[in-house]
Design a protein around this motif. Structure first.
Motif, short mmCIF file in Angstrom:
data_model
loop_
_atom_site.label_atom_id
_atom_site.label_comp_id
_atom_site.label_asym_id
_atom_site.label_seq_id
_atom_site.Cartn_x
_atom_site.Cartn_y
_atom_site.Cartn_z
N THR A 1 0.87 -1.19 0.00
CA THR A 1 0.00 0.00 0.00
C THR A 1 0.89 1.23 0.00
OG1 THR A 1 -0.05 0.07 2.42
CG2 THR A 1 -1.85 -1.11 1.30
N ILE B 1 0.75 3.58 1.98
CA ILE B 1 1.07 3.92 3.37
C ILE B 1 2.30 3.15 3.82
CG2 ILE B 1 0.28 3.74 5.76
CD1 ILE B 1 -2.54 4.39 4.74
N LEU C 1 -1.34 -2.82 7.70
CA LEU C 1 -0.69 -1.51 7.65
C LEU C 1 0.26 -1.33 8.84
CD1 LEU C 1 -3.52 0.98 6.59
CD2 LEU C 1 -1.93 -0.26 5.14
N THR D 1 -2.03 2.70 12.63
CA THR D 1 -3.28 2.19 13.17
C THR D 1 -4.28 3.30 13.45
OG1 THR D 1 -4.24 1.06 15.09
CG2 THR D 1 -2.13 2.12 15.43
N VAL E 1 -6.62 5.43 4.92
CA VAL E 1 -6.54 3.96 4.97
C VAL E 1 -7.40 3.35 3.87
CG1 VAL E 1 -7.25 1.95 6.34
CG2 VAL E 1 -5.93 3.78 7.41
N TYR F 1 -6.11 1.04 0.66
CA TYR F 1 -6.61 -0.30 0.39
C TYR F 1 -7.34 -0.37 -0.95
CZ TYR F 1 -5.54 -2.18 5.06
OH TYR F 1 -4.90 -2.65 6.17
N ASN G 1 -8.82 -0.60 11.05
CA ASN G 1 -8.07 -0.73 9.80
C ASN G 1 -8.75 -1.75 8.88
OD1 ASN G 1 -6.20 0.91 11.15
ND2 ASN G 1 -4.45 -0.20 10.34
#
Length: 338
Positions: A82, A84, A132, A135, A155, A159, A184
């Motif tokens: 991802t 992130i 991830l 959080t 988030v 995704y 998440n």
């Protein structure tokens, strides 16, 4: 492709650890970089997902070892794919490409294995969606418990991009796994539902797998197992289960509990015991398989496999031990008191 029909007939086997197998190759920084990223501005060693682009033959080879061991479901090498998580390596822009490449590695591995072993059962690619490294339920700042390092929208967007790449690469299932923060996971569920709604593509089955982090029987964000299941059951998952954190011996009571409350199939893929003082896993394949065989005989599980520290040898022992045991029957859950 109807995995549900297979699940009605037998216990399916999911593969084991990817990281454990990658470590055996003793790859260098140059191996991770490959030709394309030889001048990248920061170190990338340890970015296992990048190997789907720079060393696809290694990843494909690992997949084929698990297929040969008896795995029915193989996971894409996308645990951190991802934007992130890829920020750790300044590779946010590669997130979509990583997922497509990983899905194709897994798909090609199945195609090659099937061509080499005609008549074998159908195998499935599960797009691995990790938890991830940030959080939504916990603050990273002990002095500011209200602070969050990421927002729900960020988030969900991360995704969404990952799911788009996995679907474009050809996965059969989406696997939201190693969940320690249910919020998440809700971001991942929301992203999946939104993707299929907006793209118009047929919705893929979703497997959901949480992580009980200690003997208290709770996730890291504090939920009991029943609370965790209640929080995600709206996704109407193909299966719900547990993986990672604990070895099979410690996971048993939680799998038993889950098998009694889940109105869907159940999965379990524990670590090869608990890590030793050096962070390595000592549980032998026959030991892990013995625990999981007992779960199967008790009617706790529909999908089994291995997580950290497990190898194709572990998966072969597990597959051999459960192949003649009937799968768990999905219980009839009372929705209200009369």
């Amino acid at each position: 492709m109807d995995i549900r029909k297979e699940l009605e007939k037998r216990i399916l086997v999911i593969d084991g650890a990817m990281g454990t197998m990658i470590q055996r190759h003793k790859l260098t920084e140059a191996d991770y970089r490959g030709e394309r990223f030889k001048d990248w501005q920061c170190d990338v060693k340890g970015n296992n997902d990048l190997l789907c682009i720079t060393q696809p033959q290694i990843i494909k080879g690992i997949h084929k070892q698990y297929l040969a061991a008896g795995a029915d479901i193989i996971e894409t090498n996308t645990f951190s794919s991802t934007f992130i998580a890829m920020a750790d390596y300044e590779m946010q822009s590669l997130a979509y490409e990583l997922n497509v490449a990983a899905a194709r590695c897994a798909r090609e591995a199945i195609d090659e294995f099937t061509a080499e072993n005609p008549g074998t059962a159908q195998r499935y690619v599960a797009g691995a969606i990790g938890p991830l490294n940030k959080t939504l339920s916990l603050s990273p700042d002990v002095n500011n418990p209200g602070y969050r390092a990421v927002t729900f929208d960020e988030v969900a967007d991360a995704y969404y991009e990952q799911i788009r790449g996995l679907v474009d690469g050809g996965v059969d299932i989406l696997l939201i796994e190693t969940i320690f923060d249910t919020l998440n996971a809700k971001g991942a569920i929301y992203a999946a539902k939104k993707y299929f709604r907006t793209s118009g593509k047929p919705e893929l089955p979703i497997m959901i797998s949480g992580t009980i982090t200690d003997a208290s029987g709770r996730t890291l964000s504090g939920q009991t197992l029943e609370a965790f299941y209640t929080s995600i059951m709206h996704a109407n998952p193909l299966s719900v289960g547990l993986n990672c954190a604990l070895g099979a011996a410690e996971m048993r009571p939680h799998i038993e509990e889950l098998s009694q409350i889940a109105a869907c199939y159940t999965s379990a893929y524990p670590n090869a015991g608990l890590p030793n003082a050096m962070g390595e896993y000592d549980e032998a394949p026959h030991e892990t398989a013995h625990f999981i065989e007992e779960w199967a005989k008790e009617g706790f599980v529909n999908i089994v496999g291995g997580c950290c520290g497990t190898t194709p040898d572990h998966i072969k022992h597990i597959a051999d031990n459960v192949k003649k045991i009937a799968p768990r029957a999905i219980p009839v859950i009372e929705t209200e008191l009369v």
